[in-house]
Design an enzyme around this catalytic site. Structure first.
Site, mmCIF file in Angstrom:
data_model
loop_
_atom_site.group_PDB
_atom_site.id
_atom_site.type_symbol
_atom_site.label_atom_id
_atom_site.label_comp_id
_atom_site.label_asym_id
_atom_site.label_seq_id
_atom_site.Cartn_x
_atom_site.Cartn_y
_atom_site.Cartn_z
ATOM 1 C CG ASN A 184 39.629 41.401 33.387
ATOM 2 O OD1 ASN A 184 38.568 41.144 33.972
ATOM 3 N ND2 ASN A 184 40.811 41.140 33.915
ATOM 4 C CG HIS A 234 37.422 39.721 36.885
ATOM 5 N ND1 HIS A 234 38.497 40.505 37.220
ATOM 6 C CD2 HIS A 234 36.379 40.246 37.579
ATOM 7 C CE1 HIS A 234 38.107 41.440 38.069
ATOM 8 N NE2 HIS A 234 36.827 41.301 38.304
HETATM 9 C C1 F6R Z 1 34.107 40.675 43.809
HETATM 10 C C2 F6R Z 1 34.149 40.023 42.517
HETATM 11 C C3 F6R Z 1 34.566 40.760 41.289
HETATM 12 C C4 F6R Z 1 33.703 41.985 41.014
HETATM 13 C C5 F6R Z 1 34.148 42.693 39.740
HETATM 14 C C6 F6R Z 1 33.357 43.958 39.500
HETATM 15 O O1 F6R Z 1 33.711 39.759 44.805
HETATM 16 O O2 F6R Z 1 33.875 38.885 42.462
HETATM 17 O O3 F6R Z 1 34.517 39.872 40.195
HETATM 18 O O4 F6R Z 1 32.371 41.582 40.894
HETATM 19 O O5 F6R Z 1 35.493 43.003 39.814
HETATM 20 O O6 F6R Z 1 33.685 44.874 40.488
HETATM 21 P P1 F6R Z 1 32.831 46.221 40.673
HETATM 22 O O7 F6R Z 1 31.488 45.782 41.102
HETATM 23 O O8 F6R Z 1 33.549 46.959 41.741
HETATM 24 O O9 F6R Z 1 32.816 46.901 39.346
#
Ligand code: F6R
Length: 261
Positions: free
Chosen positions: A154, A156
Site C-alpha cells: 500500500n 507504506h
Molecule cells: C519493516 C518495514 C516495512 C517493510 C514493508 C515491506 O521494518 O519498515 O515498511 O519494509 O512492509 O515488507 P517486505 O519487505 O516484507 O515486503
C-alpha cells in the site's frame, strides 16, 4: 557480478534494476561496507537506519558474509531500526528485535549499546517519551548516514501508512488492515497481529543523508510505479521520497516491470 541497468529518471534519484534480488542485495551490501570502512578510516562512526521484512534479508546475509570475511567491522556502527510492533515482547519470535538479532546482530560485532529499536515493551504512559528519546539519539549522533527501506504493497515506509503526513516523527500508529493481513502468516493468524506499532516518521526518514529502497518481485510492481512515477501524495507515503535528493531504488526486473523507463 552483473552490473545493474541504471536509470537516472531525474537527477535527484536513481533506479537500479538487477537480474535478481541476490545481486541487488550484494550490491547494496558493498556500498554500505565501503561507507563504514571509509568512516572508520577517518575515525568517524556510521549511523545506519535499518528495516525488517523479507526485502532486506539477503542484504543482511551479504553484510554478515562481509563481516565473516573480515572485510568490515561494525564496532563503530550505530543502528536505528525503523519500527516495532506495539505492544510486543522484545524476545517474542514475531518481534522486529528478534528478526534483527537473527539476521544481523547475532552475527556481527556491533556493540549492543549501539543498537536502537523502538521498544514494544514500553508502558503506554512512556511511549511518547520513548519516541522522543529515539529521535534525540539520532540527532545527537549527527543523523542517519543511510536509511534502508522496503515498501509495503500500500506504499507504506516503516509503518507510515497511507494518510501519514510528511511532518511525522517517531510515534505510535495504527497498522493498516492490508499490512496486518500481510503480517498474518508470521503471527499464525490475523487475530494475533497487533493493531499498533511504533515507527520512525516520514520526516525522520527524509532526514537521512541517503536512502536505499529495495523492492523485489511482481507483487511490488504496481506500488513501485505509483511511488516513482505518480505525484507525491499522502496516500502513497513512499512518494514522499521524491522530496529527498539522494534516493536509490534497488529493484529486480519483476518489481520494475511496470515502470515507463
Ligand atoms: C519493516 C518495514 C516495512 C517493510 C514493508 C515491506 O521494518 O519498515 O515498511 O519494509 O512492509 O515488507 P517486505 O519487505 O516484507 O515486503
Amino acid at each position: 557480478m552483473n552490473e545493474p541497468i541504471k536509470h537516472s529518471i531525474r537527477e535527484r534519484f536513481t533506479v537500479l534494476i538487477f537480474d535478481n534480488k541476490q545481486s541487488g542485495s550484494a550490491y547494496l551490501s558493498t556500498i554500505i561496507c565501503e561507507l563504514i570502512n571509509q568512516n572508520n578510516q577517518w575515525d568517524k562512526h556510521t549511523c545506519l537506519g535499518l528495516a525488517t521484512g523479507s526485502s532486506p534479508i539477503l542484504f543482511y546475509a551479504a553484510l554478515v558474509k562481509e563481516y565473516k570475511s573480515q572485510n568490515v567491522s561494525f564496532e563503530n556502527v550505530y543502528s536505528f531500526n525503523l519500527d516495532e510492533y506495539y505492544p510486543i515482547q522484545n524476545n517474542s519470535p514475531e518481534s522486529y528485535h528478534h528478526f534483527m538479532n537473527e539476521h544481523l546482530f547475532d552475527h556481527v560485532d556491533m556493540p549492543s549499546d549501539n543498537i536502537y529499536i523502538p521498544d514494544g515493551e514500553l508502558p503506554s504512559d512512556k511511549v511518547e517519551e520513548g519516541c522522543q528519546k529515539f529521535e534525540n539519539r539520532i540527532k545527537a549522533l549527527g543523523g542517519l548516514d543511510v536509511q534502508i527501506l522496503g515498501i509495503g504493497r500500500n506504499g507504506h515506509i516503516g509503518f507510515n501508512e497511507p494518510g501519514s503526513s510528511i511532518e511525522t516523527t517517531t510515534r505510535l500508529v495504527e497498522i493498516h488492515e492490508t499490512t496486518r493481513r500481510d503480517a498474518g502468516g508470521a503471527f499464525g493468524n490475523l487475530e494475533n497481529v497487533p493493531h499498533q506499532a511504533l515507527t520512525m516518521g516520514v520526516q525522520t526518514i527524509l532526514s537521512a543523508k541517503s536512502i536505499f529502497l529495495m523492492a523485489w518481485g511482481s507483487g511490488k510492481a504496481e506500488i513501485i510505479k505509483k511511488a516513482i512515477e505518480d505525484n507525491i501524495t499522502p496516500e502513497v507515503p513512499a512518494s514522499y521520497l521524491k522530496n529527498h535528493n539522494n534516493v536509490t531504488y534497488l529493484l529486480d526486473q519483476a518489481a520494475a516491470a511496470e515502470l515507463n523507463i
